[in-house]
Design a protein around this motif. Structure first.
Motif, mmCIF file in Angstrom:
data_model
loop_
_atom_site.group_PDB
_atom_site.id
_atom_site.type_symbol
_atom_site.label_atom_id
_atom_site.label_comp_id
_atom_site.label_asym_id
_atom_site.label_seq_id
_atom_site.Cartn_x
_atom_site.Cartn_y
_atom_site.Cartn_z
ATOM 1 N N THR A 13 7.504 5.760 -6.314
ATOM 2 C CA THR A 13 6.533 5.756 -7.413
ATOM 3 C C THR A 13 5.166 6.197 -6.921
ATOM 4 O O THR A 13 4.492 7.018 -7.556
ATOM 5 C CB THR A 13 6.437 4.353 -8.033
ATOM 6 O OG1 THR A 13 7.725 3.955 -8.516
ATOM 7 C CG2 THR A 13 5.436 4.329 -9.178
ATOM 8 N N VAL A 17 2.952 9.462 -8.183
ATOM 9 C CA VAL A 17 1.583 9.318 -8.698
ATOM 10 C C VAL A 17 0.630 10.203 -7.902
ATOM 11 O O VAL A 17 -0.232 10.896 -8.458
ATOM 12 C CB VAL A 17 1.132 7.847 -8.640
ATOM 13 C CG1 VAL A 17 -0.356 7.729 -9.001
ATOM 14 C CG2 VAL A 17 1.967 6.989 -9.586
ATOM 15 N N PHE A 23 -1.330 8.283 -13.137
ATOM 16 C CA PHE A 23 -0.296 7.300 -13.429
ATOM 17 C C PHE A 23 0.466 7.679 -14.700
ATOM 18 O O PHE A 23 1.675 7.470 -14.799
ATOM 19 C CB PHE A 23 -0.925 5.909 -13.603
ATOM 20 C CG PHE A 23 -1.200 5.220 -12.290
ATOM 21 C CD1 PHE A 23 -0.181 4.588 -11.583
ATOM 22 C CD2 PHE A 23 -2.488 5.196 -11.766
ATOM 23 C CE1 PHE A 23 -0.435 3.945 -10.387
ATOM 24 C CE2 PHE A 23 -2.743 4.558 -10.568
ATOM 25 C CZ PHE A 23 -1.726 3.932 -9.869
ATOM 26 N N LYS A 34 3.272 3.369 -18.014
ATOM 27 C CA LYS A 34 2.156 3.531 -17.098
ATOM 28 C C LYS A 34 1.852 2.217 -16.387
ATOM 29 O O LYS A 34 1.576 2.200 -15.181
ATOM 30 C CB LYS A 34 0.926 4.016 -17.872
ATOM 31 C CG LYS A 34 -0.334 4.121 -17.022
ATOM 32 C CD LYS A 34 -1.526 4.537 -17.870
ATOM 33 C CE LYS A 34 -2.805 4.529 -17.024
ATOM 34 N NZ LYS A 34 -3.991 4.895 -17.849
ATOM 35 N N SER A 38 1.856 1.469 -12.362
ATOM 36 C CA SER A 38 0.672 0.916 -11.723
ATOM 37 C C SER A 38 0.998 -0.377 -10.972
ATOM 38 O O SER A 38 0.521 -0.606 -9.859
ATOM 39 C CB SER A 38 -0.406 0.667 -12.768
ATOM 40 O OG SER A 38 -1.559 0.097 -12.169
ATOM 41 N N ARG A 55 -9.649 4.408 -7.254
ATOM 42 C CA ARG A 55 -9.401 4.485 -8.693
ATOM 43 C C ARG A 55 -10.720 4.597 -9.457
ATOM 44 O O ARG A 55 -11.673 3.877 -9.176
ATOM 45 C CB ARG A 55 -8.640 3.243 -9.177
ATOM 46 C CG ARG A 55 -7.211 3.146 -8.637
ATOM 47 C CD ARG A 55 -6.628 1.773 -8.939
ATOM 48 N NE ARG A 55 -5.211 1.657 -8.626
ATOM 49 C CZ ARG A 55 -4.726 1.424 -7.418
ATOM 50 N NH1 ARG A 55 -5.562 1.285 -6.393
ATOM 51 N NH2 ARG A 55 -3.423 1.320 -7.220
#
Length: 304
Positions: A13, A17, A23, A34, A38, A55
């Motif tokens: 994952t 990303v 995301f 999403k 996350s 982020r």
């Protein structure tokens, strides 16, 4: 304690990303929400005890730790893909063109028998054989495999030992009859000698006798880069020469050439299979490597 399978899911994952830079786009590709994507990345960060992303509301950037971890993820994915391709290749039919390059004397002695046996076992293989004294650039010239003397430490080429060839010092009976007796390598200074300048220090000959080394710098007025021509000159009485046993086995058996200094030995010549690194290797190349290795393991002339 998180299981390996959970970590692999989180890593996959994270890699998605990172590659998508989002995301949202990663979740669409992975077929999840999403928030779930996350959460998986957050669980991975908690496990590693580092932040993998910077982020913000507008942009998603990798941290230094994220860049390092992504590089390993991509490497892992490449290896998994290569493993899958390797398994699929096992079902491939062995067919197509193989481009091979070998030294002149080697090709003249061995390749006829090898090619006939190879065609019998793999009738759908085609072979384009280059027989040359000059080493080819395998990658630039598009060759699948070469036979080379000496190990090549090239980072993009694989070198696999093929066979160790005995080297013999020989001369014709007529040459021997007219020259002083050879008792030790130093006596060669009074002999006409032939040298192969294809090799480094062609006039520096080193002999072994037990644990003793005997080196001599011979005088060679004729220095030629071809074993076949050197053999012909030796047969014509031109002088003493070092030749591979496979090339002169018949001459020794018939008495046309005689071995000199039999109590002293010359270093064997190591031959290697050399081929470009490929993941996975094509099936036709794998079978050729195995075929040549097996053929030489069972060939008495090559092993003598």
């Amino acid at each position: 304690m998180e299981t390996i399978s959970q970590q692999v899911i989180w890593a996959n994952t994270f890699a998605c990303v990172a590659e998508q830079g989002s995301f949202t786009r990663a979740a669409e590709i992975l077929g999840c929400s999403k928030s779930y994507a996350s959460k998986q990345v957050s669980q991975l960060e908690n496990l590693l005890k580092v932040a993998l992303f910077f982020r913000s509301t507008r942009k998603l950037n990798l941290t230094e730790a994220g860049k390092v971890y992504l590089a390993h993820c991509l490497s892992w994915q490449a290896q998994v893909s290569a493993a899958q391709q390797a398994v699929l290749a096992l079902r491939e039919e062995v067919a197509g063109l193989l481009r091979i390059t070998v030294p002149t004397s080697f090709g003249g002695v061995f390749m006829s028998q090898i090619l006939m046996a190879l065609r019998e076992q793999y009738p759908r293989l085609e072979v384009e054989l280059d027989v040359s004294r000059e080493p080819r650039d395998l990658e630039a010239d598009g060759y699948d495999l070469a036979v080379r003397s000496g190990y090549l430490g090239h980072e993009r080429l694989v070198s696999k030992p093929l066979v160790s060839v005995q080297i013999c010092l020989v001369a014709s009976p007529a040459c021997i009859a007219g020259l002083p007796e050879l008792v030790s390598p130093s006596d060669l200074l009074a002999w006409p000698c032939l040298a192969n300048f294809h090799f480094r220090d062609p006039c520096h000959w080193v002999f072994n006798r037990g644990k003793e080394l005997h080196a001599v710098d011979i005088k060679a007025e004729l220095r030629i880069s071809d074993y076949g021509l050197l053999r012909n000159l030796a047969l014509d009485g031109a002088g003493a020469v070092c030749l591979p046993y496979y090339l002169i086995a018949g001459d020794l058996a018939s008495g046309q050439l005689q071995q000199l200094l039999p109590k002293f030995s010359l270093p064997a010549q190591s031959l290697y299979l050399v081929y470009p690194q490929r993941l996975p290797q094509p099936a036709k190349l794998r079978v050729l490597i195995d075929f040549l290795s097996d053929w030489f393991a069972n060939n008495e002339l090559a092993k003598a």
